[in-house]
Design an enzyme around this catalytic site. Structure first.
Site, PDB file in Angstrom:
ATOM      1  CD  GLU A 160      -3.056   0.044  -0.198  1.00 25.19           C
ATOM      2  OE1 GLU A 160      -3.249   1.272  -0.238  1.00 25.19           O
ATOM      3  OE2 GLU A 160      -3.465  -0.722  -1.088  1.00 25.19           O
TER       4      GLU A 160
ATOM      5  CG  ASP B 207      13.311   4.342   1.752  1.00 22.29           C
ATOM      6  OD1 ASP B 207      14.076   3.500   2.197  1.00 22.29           O
ATOM      7  OD2 ASP B 207      12.150   4.069   1.367  1.00 22.29           O
TER       8      ASP B 207
ATOM      9  CG  HIS C  82       5.741   0.124  -3.224  1.00 26.97           C
ATOM     10  ND1 HIS C  82       5.784  -1.096  -2.592  1.00 26.97           N
ATOM     11  CD2 HIS C  82       7.025   0.564  -3.261  1.00 26.97           C
ATOM     12  CE1 HIS C  82       7.043  -1.383  -2.280  1.00 26.97           C
ATOM     13  NE2 HIS C  82       7.811  -0.394  -2.660  1.00 26.97           N
TER      14      HIS C  82
ATOM     15  CB  SER D 278       9.433  -4.999  -0.056  1.00 28.76           C
ATOM     16  OG  SER D 278       8.824  -4.021  -0.868  1.00 28.76           O
ATOM     17  NE  ARG D 279      15.852  -5.041   2.886  1.00 20.46           N
ATOM     18  CZ  ARG D 279      16.269  -4.031   2.134  1.00 20.46           C
ATOM     19  NH1 ARG D 279      15.707  -2.837   2.259  1.00 20.46           N
ATOM     20  NH2 ARG D 279      17.239  -4.189   1.261  1.00 20.46           N
TER      21      ARG D 279
HETATM   22  P1  AMP Z   1      11.332   0.407  -2.459  1.00 25.35           P
HETATM   23  O1  AMP Z   1      10.574  -0.510  -3.353  1.00 25.35           O
HETATM   24  O2  AMP Z   1      11.426  -0.072  -1.042  1.00 25.35           O
HETATM   25  O3  AMP Z   1      12.663   0.821  -3.051  1.00 25.35           O
HETATM   26  O4  AMP Z   1      10.482   1.735  -2.357  1.00 25.35           O
HETATM   27  C1  AMP Z   1      10.092   2.441  -3.519  1.00 25.35           C
HETATM   28  C2  AMP Z   1       9.552   3.789  -3.112  1.00 25.35           C
HETATM   29  O5  AMP Z   1       8.427   3.607  -2.262  1.00 25.35           O
HETATM   30  C3  AMP Z   1      10.563   4.633  -2.325  1.00 25.35           C
HETATM   31  O6  AMP Z   1      10.435   5.993  -2.710  1.00 25.35           O
HETATM   32  C4  AMP Z   1      10.132   4.423  -0.902  1.00 25.35           C
HETATM   33  O7  AMP Z   1      10.473   5.497  -0.047  1.00 25.35           O
HETATM   34  C5  AMP Z   1       8.631   4.344  -1.068  1.00 25.35           C
HETATM   35  N1  AMP Z   1       8.030   3.632   0.069  1.00 25.35           N
HETATM   36  C6  AMP Z   1       8.315   2.380   0.499  1.00 25.35           C
HETATM   37  N2  AMP Z   1       7.594   2.078   1.602  1.00 25.35           N
HETATM   38  C7  AMP Z   1       6.846   3.169   1.874  1.00 25.35           C
HETATM   39  C8  AMP Z   1       5.898   3.504   2.885  1.00 25.35           C
HETATM   40  N3  AMP Z   1       5.574   2.659   3.852  1.00 25.35           N
HETATM   41  N4  AMP Z   1       5.331   4.715   2.845  1.00 25.35           N
HETATM   42  C9  AMP Z   1       5.654   5.612   1.874  1.00 25.35           C
HETATM   43  N5  AMP Z   1       6.535   5.365   0.900  1.00 25.35           N
HETATM   44  C10 AMP Z   1       7.128   4.166   0.889  1.00 25.35           C
END
Ligand code: AMP
Length: 281
Positions: A35, A150, A37, A186-187
């Site tokens: 959610e 992040d 993403h 995702s982790r």
């Molecule tokens: P990632 O797939 O973890 O590299 O994240 C892709 C993008 O989604 C990055 O800009 C993250 O900061 C954002 N993102 C990941 N988790 C969240 C979250 N819980 N709330 C808001 N943005 C997120």
């Protein structure tokens, strides 16, 4: 929704959209979407005429002992979720496409990358800024959306875009949390049931800090100590760092003056989780 795997095809598509006067909004991800993403994707829909989402697990931002190979992947599920959100393009390049034989160029944001996670993940931000540069050159968006989850990454990319004159607006989006407060990631899929409960110590400790500030405490030592104590109460958790920082340049501050970033990284078993909050007086 169209899936594009090649950089040249991605660039051709973007050029066509630009010629037709359409605004391209871009959400880079590593896939295994949640959610958090999807919330970025919905925001992107408001900010542009066409939404491009990339799914690329970038090997260069993982150090050899990190979880690149184990990182969760499910393209089919991601594709269905993005389709439902009205995404125009899923950009899904192979590692060989982004890093062909002989690749040897890196992009580095020297100072901002050294703090917080940068101090604990050698080469991580160099990998991030290099891949984001390449993704920007492939997708040629007008606006790119990054999550405040992040927070350091968002600031590093703002700096990157300014320093290298990318004509791209960098937009931030607030952290999306599970109902019990855990920041979506995702982790989180790595966590066992016990670890999932233990992981609540991140948001709990940040909430505790925010309450302290509301009650008048502004001292950095007091605030970070309260976080340490809260995390230490959880046997499965090991604090990697907690820092009170300036919200823009990320240097450590000893007091919450107007506003400050409180950021932490915690290992829950083998899983490394991060979270943060902006503290305001
Ligand atoms: P990632 O797939 O973890 O590299 O994240 C892709 C993008 O989604 C990055 O800009 C993250 O900061 C954002 N993102 C990941 N988790 C969240 C979250 N819980 N709330 C808001 N943005 C997120």
């Amino acid at each position: 929704m169209q899936i594009i795997e090649k950089i040249a095809e991605m660039q051709r598509w973007s050029e066509t959209q630009r010629c037709q006067g359409r605004r391209i909004a871009f959400v880079p991800t590593m896939g295994f979407l949640h959610e958090g993403h999807l919330s970025l994707v919905r925001y992107a829909r408001d900010r542009g005429d066409r939404v491009v989402v990339s799914v690329f697990v970038n090997p260069t931002q993982f150090s050899p002992q990190e979880d690149f190979a184990a990182y969760p992947r499910d393209l089919d599920r991601d594709r269905k979720l993005l389709e439902k959100e009205g995404v125009a393009i899923l950009f899904f390049p192979a590692v060989q496409e982004m890093y062909p034989q002989g690749f040897q160029t890196c992009v580095e944001v020297s100072h901002l990358s050294q703090f917080l996670c940068g101090a604990h993940r050698q080469g991580h931000f160099q990998g991030v800024t290099t891949i984001v540069t390449k993704l920007f050159n492939a997708v040629r968006p007008h606006v790119a959306i990054f999550g405040e989850k992040d927070y350091q990454q968002l600031q590093v990319i703002r700096r990157l875009a300014r320093d290298l004159d990318f004509d791209i607006e960098i937009a931030g989006h607030p952290i999306i949390r599970e109902a019990d407060g855990l920041a979506m990631s995702s982790r989180n899929a790595y966590l066992s049931a016990d670890e999932r409960k233990a992981a609540l110590c991140l948001s709990r400790s940040l909430n505790r800090a925010a309450s302290m500030v509301q009650e008048g405490e502004t001292g950095g030592l007091q605030i970070t100590e309260a976080v340490r104590v809260e995390v230490a109460r959880e046997p499965l958790a090991r604090l990697e760092y907690v820092k009170l920082c300036d919200t823009i340049n990320l240097t450590e501050v000893d007091q919450v003056r107007d506003r400050a970033l409180l950021a932490l990284a915690v290992r829950i078993g083998k899983t490394r989780l991060i979270d943060n909050v902006i503290l305001t007086r």
